[in-house]
Design a protein around this motif. Structure first.
Motif, PDB file in Angstrom:
ATOM      1  N   TRP A 221      20.396  40.070 -13.299  1.00 57.99           N
ATOM      2  CA  TRP A 221      20.402  40.861 -12.071  1.00 57.99           C
ATOM      3  C   TRP A 221      19.036  41.468 -11.727  1.00 57.99           C
ATOM      4  O   TRP A 221      18.841  41.946 -10.621  1.00 57.99           O
TER       5      TRP A 221
ATOM      6  N   ALA B 176      19.194  50.944 -12.072  1.00 59.26           N
ATOM      7  CA  ALA B 176      20.196  51.520 -11.170  1.00 59.26           C
ATOM      8  C   ALA B 176      21.550  51.623 -11.865  1.00 59.26           C
ATOM      9  O   ALA B 176      22.286  52.603 -11.675  1.00 59.26           O
ATOM     10  N   PHE B 177      21.888  50.620 -12.652  1.00 60.71           N
ATOM     11  CA  PHE B 177      23.146  50.628 -13.402  1.00 60.71           C
ATOM     12  C   PHE B 177      23.164  51.789 -14.385  1.00 60.71           C
ATOM     13  O   PHE B 177      24.158  52.528 -14.488  1.00 60.71           O
TER      14      PHE B 177
ATOM     15  N   ARG C 186      17.942  46.499 -11.058  1.00 56.38           N
ATOM     16  CA  ARG C 186      19.394  46.677 -11.109  1.00 56.38           C
ATOM     17  C   ARG C 186      19.802  47.307 -12.443  1.00 56.38           C
ATOM     18  O   ARG C 186      20.744  48.099 -12.502  1.00 56.38           O
TER      19      ARG C 186
ATOM     20  N   VAL D 255      27.155  48.389  -8.655  1.00 54.77           N
ATOM     21  CA  VAL D 255      25.738  48.030  -8.810  1.00 54.77           C
ATOM     22  C   VAL D 255      25.550  46.543  -9.104  1.00 54.77           C
ATOM     23  O   VAL D 255      24.634  45.909  -8.572  1.00 54.77           O
ATOM     24  N   LEU D 256      26.426  45.990  -9.950  1.00 58.87           N
ATOM     25  CA  LEU D 256      26.252  44.595 -10.369  1.00 58.87           C
ATOM     26  C   LEU D 256      27.240  43.646  -9.705  1.00 58.87           C
ATOM     27  O   LEU D 256      27.107  42.421  -9.860  1.00 58.87           O
TER      28      LEU D 256
END
Length: 382
Positions: free
Chosen positions: A332, A339-340, A336, A361-362
């Motif tokens: 990702w 962010a995760f 990401r 998020v994913l």
């Protein structure tokens, strides 16, 4: 934390206990002021100079006591106090430590401090173990006991490399400084952390908010186990300090909702970035398991990261978490992954935190993520 002391009064003069508490508070206020003013003579006038000698290398921004109880006897008194201090340039909020002070009477009826020690069941502070030596780097402060400045400078060099490496991956919205404590031994490390030494045998370093304190203020310390750290190679030492520095950087976004596979896996992911280590080199225990036909079926639980766990199982837990974070970055993207991490930590509770972040998020589910991770582990380590 308020610095004043509110005392209940009985009549005009107060009680004898209140009087003693006020006098002891005033004594400790003078002692604190002398320490901050680097006035050894004034400090000595308040009692033992040992702490001053052991503390004077520590760059302090503040140092205060709040007396919570005084128990008098014919020969003197014992006082309980909350110590609050900040290291200049590093601590955004005070570190709190519970202390017990033994006091004697002067010839004119005043008080003097004969000893200042950790309260019962409270961890030691570094200066409780001897004179502190301080070495400051570009992004780090390394504090040690029983260590030469040259030894500590080597830690500072590694920490100074770790801080910008973490910032490149995580971003710059953190202090971008790290405090490293280097005690004499594993036993001394355990005293700083207030836990049995057996819990940290084989663990090269840990990061703790307020080592030896209440754990409430964002004043992280990287505490080194010099015995385990010494057996590492140069790369291993760098990976460890970068890993621990990552914990410092991510502290504000690491909450009770964050599982250890994510916090430890992410710290390892940054630790191994740009080292050239292949998955089989960085995850030797899990590689052996996979090649023996024992590939993991699930992500590790928090319990799997217990320092008292079997060393092989503990190593595999870290490696499983690292590969999960590496997979997110590979599939990702690193942005990401960041962010995760933040999304999981922002969840109000553990339940549903990972599941919600996976979806939002994913764009995946727990089942699909786990299956992708299992295949990734087999592919990377086969």
């Amino acid at each position: 934390m308020g610095l004043g002391l509110l005392l209940p009064l009985a009549g005009c003069g107060g009680t004898q206990a209140d009087s003693a508490r006020t006098e002891v508070q005033q004594l400790l206020d003078r002692r604190s002021a002398a320490l901050m003013d680097h006035d050894e003579t004034a400090y000595g006038a308040t009692g033992s100079r040992t702490e001053y000698t052991w503390l004077r290398a520590l760059p302090l921004a503040s140092w205060t006591y709040r007396v919570t109880d005084v128990r008098t006897s014919p020969s003197g008194a014992t006082a309980d106090a909350d110590l609050s201090y900040r290291v200049a340039g590093y601590d955004r909020a005070p570190v709190d430590a519970r202390r017990t002070l033994t006091l004697g009477r002067t010839a004119d009826g005043g008080w003097y401090v004969s000893s200042d020690k950790p309260a019962e069941q409270a961890g030691q502070q570094l200066w409780d173990q001897g004179p502190v030596t301080a070495v400051e780097g570009a992004h780090s402060l390394v504090l040690g006991t029983g260590r030469t400045a040259a030894e500590l400078r080597r830690y500072a060099t590694l920490a100074d490399h770790a801080v910008p490496a973490v910032s490149r991956a995580w971003g710059t919205r953190w202090s971008r400084h790290v405090v490293v404590l280097v005690p004499r031994s594993l036993a001394d490390m355990a005293e700083l952390l207030g836990s049995p030494a057996a819990n940290y045998r084989g663990i090269a370093a840990v990061t703790t908010g307020e080592a030896g304190g209440s754990g409430q203020a964002p004043a992280d310390r990287v505490v080194v186990n010099p015995e385990a750290y010494a057996v590492l190679g140069d790369l291993g030492k760098q990976v460890v300090l970068t890993h621990e520095t990552t914990h410092v950087a991510t502290r504000a976004d690491t909450t009770a909702a964050t599982p250890l596979w994510l916090s430890e896996g992410y710290a390892d992911w940054i630790g191994y970035l740009d080292t050239g280590r292949t998955p089989t080199e960085a995850a030797p225990e899990l590689t052996r398991a996979v090649r023996d036909g024992h590939a993991p079926a699930a992500l590790p639980t928090d319990k799997d990261f217990g320092f008292t766990s079997d060393p092989t199982e503990l190593a595999q837990a870290y490696e499983r978490g690292w590969l999960a974070c590496r997979m997110i970055a590979d599939h990702w993207g690193a942005a990401r992954l960041d962010a995760f991490y933040r999304a999981v930590g922002a969840h109000e509770q553990r339940a549903g935190a990972v599941e919600d972040a996976l979806r939002k998020v994913l764009g995946t589910t727990t089942g699909a993520f786990t299956e992708r991770w299992r295949e990734y582990v087999r592919t990377q380590l086969a």
